[in-house]
Design a protein around this motif. Structure first.
Motif, PDB file in Angstrom:
ATOM      1  N   PHE A   1     -51.290  28.608  63.627  1.00 34.53           N
ATOM      2  CA  PHE A   1     -50.032  28.158  64.229  1.00 34.53           C
ATOM      3  C   PHE A   1     -50.271  27.621  65.638  1.00 34.53           C
ATOM      4  CE2 PHE A   1     -46.220  29.176  66.806  1.00 34.53           C
ATOM      5  CZ  PHE A   1     -45.322  28.311  66.189  1.00 34.53           C
TER       6      PHE A   1
ATOM      7  N   ASP B   1     -38.336  25.827  60.211  1.00 35.06           N
ATOM      8  CA  ASP B   1     -39.587  26.346  59.661  1.00 35.06           C
ATOM      9  C   ASP B   1     -40.722  25.388  60.008  1.00 35.06           C
ATOM     10  OD1 ASP B   1     -41.373  27.851  58.059  1.00 35.06           O
ATOM     11  OD2 ASP B   1     -41.049  26.461  56.398  1.00 35.06           O
ATOM     12  N   CYS B   2     -41.895  25.922  60.257  1.00 39.61           N
ATOM     13  CA  CYS B   2     -43.024  25.069  60.637  1.00 39.61           C
ATOM     14  C   CYS B   2     -43.626  24.373  59.420  1.00 39.61           C
ATOM     15  CB  CYS B   2     -44.083  25.901  61.364  1.00 39.61           C
ATOM     16  SG  CYS B   2     -45.441  24.930  62.030  1.00 39.61           S
TER      17      CYS B   2
ATOM     18  N   ASN C   1     -43.897  33.118  66.125  1.00 45.58           N
ATOM     19  CA  ASN C   1     -44.888  33.336  65.077  1.00 45.58           C
ATOM     20  C   ASN C   1     -44.836  34.794  64.650  1.00 45.58           C
ATOM     21  OD1 ASN C   1     -48.023  34.374  64.756  1.00 45.58           O
ATOM     22  ND2 ASN C   1     -47.554  32.548  63.545  1.00 45.58           N
TER      23      ASN C   1
ATOM     24  N   ASN D   1     -42.575  30.349  62.359  1.00 47.25           N
ATOM     25  CA  ASN D   1     -43.681  30.336  61.410  1.00 47.25           C
ATOM     26  C   ASN D   1     -44.001  31.750  60.965  1.00 47.25           C
ATOM     27  OD1 ASN D   1     -47.107  30.515  61.686  1.00 47.25           O
ATOM     28  ND2 ASN D   1     -46.235  29.278  60.056  1.00 47.25           N
TER      29      ASN D   1
END
Length: 430
Positions: free
Chosen positions: A341, A270-271, A359, A334
Motif C-alpha cells: 500500500f 477502496d484502493c 491501511n 485499503n
C-alpha cells in the motif's frame, strides 16, 4: 557576465530554456524554418555553419539542446546524428567558457537504478551518438557539464503531445520513463552552472512511471480520459538516480489541484478495485512467475514481494480521474499489506490527492469494522459519508454505519482491469 547561447532554441527543451534565461541570449536554431523568427538559424551539418556558431559561443555559457533523436530519427539519418549529437558539441565545447550538454537515459540499456558513474551501455544509433557526445565534450573541455534527462514534460504537454481537456489518450503501460518537469530541470541546471559544477549529472524526476501512469497523473489537472494499451516494443529500462535529489518535483505535485474542504460530504474510496485495477497483462509474464516460483512452493499464489505485488496494479482507467477530482473530503482505504500500500502512496503521491489514507495493517482498522468506522466518523463530523468498494460484503457493512455506498463492478479486463460504480445506495435501516 558571460554571454549565454542556446543551441537548438527552436526545439522542445531549447525553446523552454530560452524563455527562462533572464539575460540577453544568443539563440541558435539548427533547422531552417520560418517558425523560428527569434533564432539565428545555422546549418550545423555544414562546416561553415559550425565555425560561425563557434564564434558566437567563444567564451560564452552554452546550453546545447540540439539533437537528432530519438531512435528512429537517428537510424534514418546516422551521419547527421553523429555530427549533431557528437562532433559539433565537441567542437563548440572547445571554445565555450562553460558548455552544458543535454544527454539522455538512452545511453544505458540495462535495467536498474543507475548513477552518473555507471558505465554506458548504448544499444542503438541514437544511444551510441549521445554516449560518444558525452565523452567527446568532456575530453574537449573537462569543465563542461553533462546533464542526462528522461521523459521531459511541462504544464501543457510532452515533447510529442499537447494536453487538451476532454480528449481520450491511449497510453502504453509497458514503456517506462522517469518523468522530468522542464521548469524544475532548467532551474536546477542554472544553479549547477552558477556553482560551476562539472562532469555528469542526472536531473530527473523522483518517480519511474509507465506512459499510462504518467498521463493519469496529468489528468488530475486536465481531466482527459486515459486508456491503457501495450506498446509493441516494451521498455522497462534504466532508472537514473537523480543528482541533485529532490530538485525535480513529482508529477502529482505539478498537476494536482489544491485540496479544498467542500464541506458537505466525505467519500471513502477502496484502493484496489476502485482507484486501482489489476495489470492483467503482467500475469503471463514469464519473468514475474519465474521469480515467484523460485520463492514460493505453491504455483499460482500472488507474490509476497511488496514491490512486485504493488507493480501488478495500476490506475483504474474508468474511475481514476473521477475519484481523484471528487469535490469532497477524500479517504483512501485499503484492507491489505502495509508495504505494498505504501508503495502505491509513494509512486503516485496519493498523500497529496487524498486527505487521509487508512491501511488495515498499519492502522489496525479494517473496513468496515468498528475501528475503521470510528476513524471515518471522527473525520466526517457532520458531513454525510459515502463508501465506494468492489466488495458487496463491505458495502453492506458500511450501510449499517449509516453511510451511503456505491458498489464497483468490473467492466473491462485487459490490459488493466477497469471498474465502474453502480448508483449510490442509501444507508441500511434496521
Amino acid at each position: 557576465m558571460a554571454p549565454v547561447v542556446v543551441i537548438g532554441a527552436g526545439g522542445y527543451l531549447g525553446s523552454r530554456l530560452l524563455d527562462d534565461v533572464s539575460q540577453e541570449v544568443a539563440a541558435i536554431g539548427v533547422v531552417r524554418s520560418a517558425d523560428e523568427p527569434d533564432a539565428e538559424v545555422a546549418d550545423l551539418l555544414e562546416d561553415d555553419g559550425v565555425e560561425a556558431v563557434a564564434e558566437v559561443c567563444r567564451d560564452a555559457i552554452v546550453f546545447y539542446c540540439a539533437n537528432v533523436g530519438g531512435r528512429q530519427a537517428a537510424i534514418a539519418a546516422p551521419t547527421a546524428a553523429r555530427r549533431i549529437n557528437c562532433d559539433v558539441p565537441a567542437r563548440l565545447a572547445e571554445v565555450a567558457r562553460k558548455f552544458v550538454y543535454f544527454s539522455t537515459d538512452y545511453v544505458f540499456s540495462q535495467p536498474g537504478r543507475l548513477s552518473p558513474d555507471t558505465p554506458c551501455s548504448p544499444d542503438s544509433t541514437y544511444a551510441h551518438t549521445k554516449a560518444a557526445g558525452e565523452r567527446r565534450v568532456l575530453a574537449a573541455a573537462p569543465q563542461s557539464l553533462i546533464v542526462r534527462v528522461s521523459g521531459l514534460y511541462d504544464d501543457d504537454g510532452t515533447r510529442g503531445r499537447t494536453f487538451r481537456a476532454g480528449e481520450t489518450i491511449n497510453a502504453s503501460d509497458n514503456r517506462h520513463t522517469t518523468p522530468t518537469y522542464v521548469p524544475d530541470l532548467v532551474r536546477a541546471v542554472k544553479q549547477m552552472v552558477d556553482r560551476d559544477e562539472r562532469g555528469i549529472r542526472h536531473v530527473v524526476g523522483p518517480a519511474t512511471l509507465s506512459d499510462y501512469e504518467f498521463h493519469q497523473l496529468a489528468s488530475l489537472r486536465w481531466g482527459f480520459t486515459v486508456r491503457p494499451v501495450l506498446a509493441t516494443e516494451r521498455r522497462d529500462g534504466p532508472v537514473l538516480v537523480a543528482e541533485p535529489s529532490g530538485a525535480v518535483r513529482h508529477p502529482t505535485e505539478v498537476f494536482r489541484s489544491p485540496r479544498a474542504d467542500h464541506g458537505t460530504e466525505l467519500r471513502v474510496f477502496d484502493c484496489v478495485g476502485v482507484l486501482l485495477g489489476a495489470r492483467t497483462w503482467k500475469h503471463p509474464d514469464p519473468l514475474l512467475w519465474t521469480a515467484e516460483e523460485s520463492r514460493l512452493p505453491q504455483q499460482g499464489r500472488l507474490v509476497d514481494d511488496p514491490g512486485l505485488l504493488a507493480d501488478m496494479y495500476a490506475p483504474n482507467w474508468r474511475l481514476w480521474t473521477t475519484v481523484c477530482r471528487a469535490p469532497a473530503i477524500k479517504i483512501l482505504a485499503n484492507n491489505g499489506k502495509q508495504a505494498s500500500f505504501e508503495k502505491w502512496v509513494e509512486r503516485y503521491r496519493l498523500d497529496l490527492i487524498f486527505d487521509r489514507t487508512i491501511n488495515s495493517e498499519r492502522d489496525a482498522a479494517e473496513k468496515p469494522g468498528p475501528a475503521f468506522a470510528h476513524i471515518v466518523h471522527t473525520l466526517a463530523g457532520h458531513r454525510t459519508v459515502t463508501l465506494y468498494d468492489d466488495s458487496r460484503e463491505i458495502t453492506t457493512g458500511a450501510q449499517r454505519h449509516g453511510w451511503a455506498t456505491a458498489l464497483a463492478v468490473r467492466t473491462a479486463l485487459w490490459p488493466v482491469s477497469a471498474y465502474t460504480c453502480e448508483r449510490r445506495t442509501l444507508p441500511w435501516a434496521p
